[in-house]
Design an enzyme around this catalytic site. Sequence first.
Site, PDB file in Angstrom:
ATOM      1  N   TYR A   1       0.411   0.828 -10.881  1.00  0.00           N
ATOM      2  CA  TYR A   1       0.186   2.096 -11.570  1.00  0.00           C
ATOM      3  C   TYR A   1       0.529   2.021 -13.055  1.00  0.00           C
ATOM      4  O   TYR A   1      -0.042   2.746 -13.864  1.00  0.00           O
ATOM      5  CB  TYR A   1       1.041   3.200 -10.941  1.00  0.00           C
ATOM      6  CG  TYR A   1       0.494   3.774  -9.662  1.00  0.00           C
ATOM      7  CD1 TYR A   1       0.298   2.979  -8.546  1.00  0.00           C
ATOM      8  CD2 TYR A   1       0.181   5.118  -9.578  1.00  0.00           C
ATOM      9  CE1 TYR A   1      -0.189   3.510  -7.371  1.00  0.00           C
ATOM     10  CE2 TYR A   1      -0.294   5.663  -8.407  1.00  0.00           C
ATOM     11  CZ  TYR A   1      -0.483   4.863  -7.302  1.00  0.00           C
ATOM     12  OH  TYR A   1      -0.965   5.394  -6.148  1.00  0.00           O
TER      13      TYR A   1
ATOM     14  N   LYS B   1       3.142  -8.097   0.458  1.00  0.00           N
ATOM     15  CA  LYS B   1       1.999  -8.978   0.738  1.00  0.00           C
ATOM     16  C   LYS B   1       2.398 -10.358   0.227  1.00  0.00           C
ATOM     17  O   LYS B   1       1.777 -10.932  -0.680  1.00  0.00           O
ATOM     18  CB  LYS B   1       0.736  -8.421   0.039  1.00  0.00           C
ATOM     19  CG  LYS B   1      -0.555  -9.122   0.407  1.00  0.00           C
ATOM     20  CD  LYS B   1      -1.059  -8.813   1.804  1.00  0.00           C
ATOM     21  CE  LYS B   1      -2.293  -9.621   2.134  1.00  0.00           C
ATOM     22  NZ  LYS B   1      -2.744  -9.471   3.528  1.00  0.00           N
TER      23      LYS B   1
ATOM     24  N   ASP C   1      -0.695  -5.215   5.743  1.00  0.00           N
ATOM     25  CA  ASP C   1      -1.808  -4.980   6.676  1.00  0.00           C
ATOM     26  C   ASP C   1      -1.286  -4.799   8.101  1.00  0.00           C
ATOM     27  O   ASP C   1      -1.718  -3.907   8.831  1.00  0.00           O
ATOM     28  CB  ASP C   1      -2.872  -6.089   6.578  1.00  0.00           C
ATOM     29  CG  ASP C   1      -2.303  -7.493   6.536  1.00  0.00           C
ATOM     30  OD1 ASP C   1      -1.065  -7.652   6.531  1.00  0.00           O
ATOM     31  OD2 ASP C   1      -3.105  -8.460   6.513  1.00  0.00           O
TER      32      ASP C   1
ATOM     33  N   ASP D   1       1.823   4.505  -1.475  1.00  0.00           N
ATOM     34  CA  ASP D   1       0.855   5.594  -1.591  1.00  0.00           C
ATOM     35  C   ASP D   1      -0.069   5.593  -0.372  1.00  0.00           C
ATOM     36  O   ASP D   1      -0.276   6.620   0.282  1.00  0.00           O
ATOM     37  CB  ASP D   1       0.034   5.421  -2.875  1.00  0.00           C
ATOM     38  CG  ASP D   1      -0.982   6.522  -3.066  1.00  0.00           C
ATOM     39  OD1 ASP D   1      -0.633   7.701  -2.817  1.00  0.00           O
ATOM     40  OD2 ASP D   1      -2.133   6.225  -3.457  1.00  0.00           O
TER      41      ASP D   1
ATOM     42  N   ASP E   1       0.016   8.292   3.210  1.00  0.00           N
ATOM     43  CA  ASP E   1      -1.076   9.158   3.687  1.00  0.00           C
ATOM     44  C   ASP E   1      -1.401   8.825   5.142  1.00  0.00           C
ATOM     45  O   ASP E   1      -1.660   9.714   5.961  1.00  0.00           O
ATOM     46  CB  ASP E   1      -2.354   8.968   2.839  1.00  0.00           C
ATOM     47  CG  ASP E   1      -2.501  10.043   1.750  1.00  0.00           C
ATOM     48  OD1 ASP E   1      -1.471  10.508   1.231  1.00  0.00           O
ATOM     49  OD2 ASP E   1      -3.653  10.423   1.424  1.00  0.00           O
TER      50      ASP E   1
HETATM   51  C1  IPM Z   1       0.562  10.804  -4.599  1.00  0.00           C
HETATM   52  C2  IPM Z   1      -0.745  10.842  -5.351  1.00  0.00           C
HETATM   53  C3  IPM Z   1      -0.572  10.257  -6.737  1.00  0.00           C
HETATM   54  C4  IPM Z   1      -0.162   8.804  -6.542  1.00  0.00           C
HETATM   55  C5  IPM Z   1      -1.811  10.346  -7.653  1.00  0.00           C
HETATM   56  C6  IPM Z   1      -2.281  11.753  -7.824  1.00  0.00           C
HETATM   57  C7  IPM Z   1      -1.541   9.736  -8.992  1.00  0.00           C
HETATM   58  O1  IPM Z   1      -1.741  10.205  -4.635  1.00  0.00           O
HETATM   59  O2  IPM Z   1       1.547  11.395  -5.071  1.00  0.00           O
HETATM   60  O3  IPM Z   1       0.615  10.206  -3.525  1.00  0.00           O
HETATM   61  O4  IPM Z   1      -1.011   7.942  -6.298  1.00  0.00           O
HETATM   62  O5  IPM Z   1       1.039   8.539  -6.635  1.00  0.00           O
HETATM   63 MN    MN Z   2      -1.146   9.651  -2.609  1.00  0.00          MN
END
Ligand code: IPM
Ligand code: MN
Length: 346
Positions: free
Chosen positions: A139, A185, A217, A241, A245
Amino acid sequence: MSYHIVTLPGDGIGPEIMSGTVKVLKHLSNRFQFSYTLKSYDIGGIAIDKHNDPLPERTLNACHSADAILLGAVGGPQWTDASIRPEQGLLQLRKELNLFANIRPTTVTHETSHLSPIKEERVKNTNFVIVRELTSGLYFGEPKYFNDDKALDSLTYTKEEITRIAHVAFQLAQTRNRKLTSVDKENVLASSKLWRSVINEVGQSYPDVELEHLLVDACAMHLVTHPSRFDVILTENMFGDILSDEASVIPGSLGLSPSASFGSNGPKLYEPIHGSAPDIANQNIANPFGMLLSLAMCLRESFNETAAASHLETSIFKLIKEKKTTRDLGGKYTTDEVINHLLEYI
Ligand code: IPM
Ligand code: MN
Ligand code: NAD
């Protein structure tokens, strides 16, 4: 003692979930007798529209002097082509406040196990926390550029950056089931080779914590086949990240997952892990629970208001049990109706 809270509603569903959360905070402060001041500032797309800057100086200064920050979400299709993107505001805020540690818990309770897309017997007893490094890696690595022929992102980690997040994760594991899974990784990436060796080194100071290493993975696979095997998962920015999710839907919806971000000192930031959900924005159907569970983390961790935090969490799980939820969790209620049900419990 009065807590000073800065709210950053942001874009898309951000303002919708924030307005209900502010109402809930007010009711909790009445019931649990604490006082606070609250001020809202622009961040993300709305800040680009109004100030031509996704993180205006006013917003940043207010965050620096806050006791805690609540953030909704940033981003949306209307800013995709902008030279400055809303997401840059959030990334810059994390960097400016040195919020290198991001805590993303996943818990499946008996109220939520039936909502999981995974078989109930597999998700039973799932309770883990992802510790995501938040201010380095792909990032933020330099150089970074793109032109019509070529694009470059740099994945950089220093020993110091890995060491400080490792201590956070090991210390968290000591308060839980004393098991830490470090994810990398290492079979391909140079940064992961350093990551693994530093984690092993720091791990020697925590002999009471069982340490294992998983390749990212394989970790993604274990998360859906055997999520209850995890206690604390420690990983770098990008992997964290993606895995968070994935983890968020284990209890039923991305809209349920909260997070807390902090550095060595200064204010902590609390935000749901989901985004601005442009596909459902302005429809009053966004799930406010990720934002509300982030408020619960804030009450517990920044203000030590444990009774208020626990009451909020218990009330949310009661609503889920009674199907008083938005439709992503199988309910039929609007965001505002869910908030009203919650206010009744409080
Ligand atoms: C999160 C989001 C952010 C990230 C984006 C919006 C920059 O996806 O907080 O998980 O990737 O950190
Ligand atoms: Mn995210
Ligand atoms: P998203 O998380 O916004 O949405 C993914 C899917 O989950 C969508 O179908 C959405 O409707 C659903 N969803 C998300 N939150 C929900 C909620 N509370 N209730 C019900 N459903 C919910 O991810 P995306 O669509 O990939 O990204 C949209 C924008 O959000 C992008 O600009 C992205 O950069 C941004 N984003 C911001 C943050 C943040 O501010 N922390 C986090 C992730 C993405």
